[in-house]
Write an enzyme that holds these catalytic residues in place. Structure first.
Site, short mmCIF file in Angstrom:
data_model
loop_
_atom_site.label_atom_id
_atom_site.label_comp_id
_atom_site.label_asym_id
_atom_site.label_seq_id
_atom_site.Cartn_x
_atom_site.Cartn_y
_atom_site.Cartn_z
N ASP A 56 -74.23 -97.79 -32.72
CA ASP A 56 -74.23 -96.34 -32.95
C ASP A 56 -75.50 -95.84 -33.63
OD1 ASP A 56 -73.32 -93.74 -33.26
OD2 ASP A 56 -72.15 -94.20 -35.05
N SER A 71 -74.90 -90.33 -31.23
CA SER A 71 -73.47 -90.60 -31.11
C SER A 71 -72.80 -89.54 -30.24
CB SER A 71 -72.84 -90.68 -32.51
OG SER A 71 -71.54 -91.21 -32.44
#
Length: 317
Positions: free
Chosen positions: A193, A51
């Site tokens: 993600d 991320s």
């Protein structure tokens, strides 16, 4: 970097924690050389992130930025990207990204241009001494996938030959409810993600390093593994309906140090020998710079920084 030693850097995901992680890393590089802090890519042989940490890993490793340059680019990107969109759920009940994925793409491409790299440059950079890996989650299977700049024995040849830098950055940062998923590669695999599976990427980084150097060689040559940030693992299937998103987020929102503590137990010899260093970052969003500064100034952290800098620079503690 010396071929006699291996140095690894793991960067957690965590939204606004990215700036704090960079401040910790900035202090670490200054501890290595106060007068001329080096680029992380000149000291670390492999950088892995998830991320926010994945974005930073690319900037530091693939784009070879200094920490100061990365802080400036990251701050600019944050200012551009994090503005709310109007709609959250479409008429089919599917959650749309809270923020503009197209703006994130444009911001990443601007960073590439500023670094003199083409907008559609591949993440692939097999000749580079500093290897880069980003954790993303396959929407089809829920598995953690590592998008790499190097050839990995674990496969992913089709992604190595097709994943562009901006696509990899989008994939690792496509946090559920924040950014829409992205399709990469000739088969159209969708990614969300990486925090859904490896918010703390230390295990993924370790496994990748073992694949590259070999388990016995890595154990012998490892100089240090620096882990910055916090993380929690989850291997839940990814759904894009409202109830599915809620269930997934509930699974992610608890103990942030689970992966770090598990890795410390599993690799206790590295911890005992001072080759595994876990540096926490501030969790105070509103006062991130001040809180991180206070953390860095603490005696325990100063001691860790000194030991870690000695390992990086090849000096004895």
């Amino acid at each position: 970097m010396s071929g006699d030693h291996v140095r690894l850097l793991a960067l957690d995901g965590g939204g606004v924690r990215g700036l704090s992680s960079l401040m910790v890393l900035q202090q670490l590089m200054a501890a290595v050389s106060p007068d001329s802090p080096p680029k992380p890519c000149d000291y670390f042989d492999m950088i892995g992130g998830t991320s926010t940490g994945g974005l930073i890993a690319v900037m530091l490793g693939r784009l070879r930025m200094t920490v100061n340059e990365c802080i400036a680019a990251y701050t600019s990107l944050s200012d551009r990207v994090f503005e709310k969109k109007g709609h959250r759920v479409n008429i089919k009940g599917k959650v749309q990204g809270r923020f503009d994925a197209d703006e994130l793409e444009r911001a990443i491409k601007q960073i590439l241009r500023d670094c003199g790299v083409g907008e559609d440059a591949l993440l692939k950079d097999v000749e580079a001494r500093c290897k880069v890996g980003e954790c993303a989650t396959s929407k089809q299977t829920g598995d953690t996938v590592c998008l790499t700049s190097y050839r990995s024995p674990r496969g992913g040849v089709h992604l190595l030959g097709s994943a562009k830098v901006w696509q990899a950055c989008r994939a690792t940062s496509a946090a559920t409810t924040f950014f829409d998923p992205i399709s990469i590669g000739p088969f159209g695999e969708e990614f969300v993600d990486g925090a859904l599976g490896a918010n703390n990427p230390v295990y993924t980084l370790w496994n990748q390093a073992q694949d590259v150097w070999g388990a016995d060689t890595l154990q012998r040559k490892l100089r240090c593994l620096v882990s910055i940030g916090t993380g929690v693992p989850s291997l839940e299937p990814v759904r894009d309906d409202v109830l599915g998103i809620w269930a997934t987020l509930k699974a992610l929102a608890t103990e942030t140090e689970k992966s770090a503590e598990q890795f410390r137990r599993d690799k206790s010899s590295l911890d005992d020998e001072g080759r595994y260093i876990r540096l926490e970052e501030s969790k105070k969003k509103a006062e991130i710079a001040a809180a991180t500064g206070r953390y860095i100034a603490s005696q325990a952290v100063l001691k860790q920084m000194k030991a870690c800098a000695s390992n990086l620079a090849g000096r004895e503690c």
